[in-house]
Design an enzyme around this catalytic site. Structure first.
Site: not given
Ligand code: AMP
Length: 114
Positions: A29-31, A87, A96, A100, A102
């Site tokens: 799950r996204d945080i 993205n 990140v 990944h 979404h």
């Molecule tokens: P992006 O901006 O497409 O690189 O997405 C990165 C996603 O990672 C964002 O939606 C963040 O909310 C999510 N995220 C960052 N840190 C964590 C974490 N520790 N656990 C789960 N999701 C995370």
């Protein structure tokens, strides 16, 4: 690679709310969820961006989308519809640098995205 957040979640060094895993894919799950269901589907292999995909990673992409179909059914969003988004790079908002997807569901989505 040691400093990669998603590699750390996959290894279990950082806590993640893992909802699916198999030999090549992990989903958690996204945080900061942007929808009632917001799951990140990632390959175990560290790949920084979509542009870093190699010939040998083509099957991995199929594994990811197969995981997405499993999750959509499991999380009850397959009937109403859902969105899968990647993205790539700063202009698209990638924050990140471990590839990944979404998976978002549980509400309506507008098009085009912002
Ligand atoms: P992006 O901006 O497409 O690189 O997405 C990165 C996603 O990672 C964002 O939606 C963040 O909310 C999510 N995220 C960052 N840190 C964590 C974490 N520790 N656990 C789960 N999701 C995370």
């Amino acid at each position: 690679m040691n400093s990669c957040l998603f590699c750390s979640i996959i290894k279990g060094d950082v806590k993640g709310d893992i909802v699916y895993q198999d030999e090549s894919v992990v989903a958690f799950r996204d945080i900061h969820p942007k929808a009632p269901v917001h799951i990140l589907i990632v390959p175990r292999k560290h790949i920084a961006t979509l542009l870093d995909l190699e010939q040998g990673d083509k099957g991995l992409m199929g594994d990811i989308f197969y995981a997405a179909t499993r999750l959509a059914k499991d999380k009850g969003i397959s009937e109403d519809g859902f969105r899968v988004v990647l993205n790539c790079g700063p202009g698209a908002g990638q924050s990140v640098y471990h590839i990944h997807f979404h998976m978002l569901g549980g509400r309506s989505f507008s098009w085009p995205p912002g």
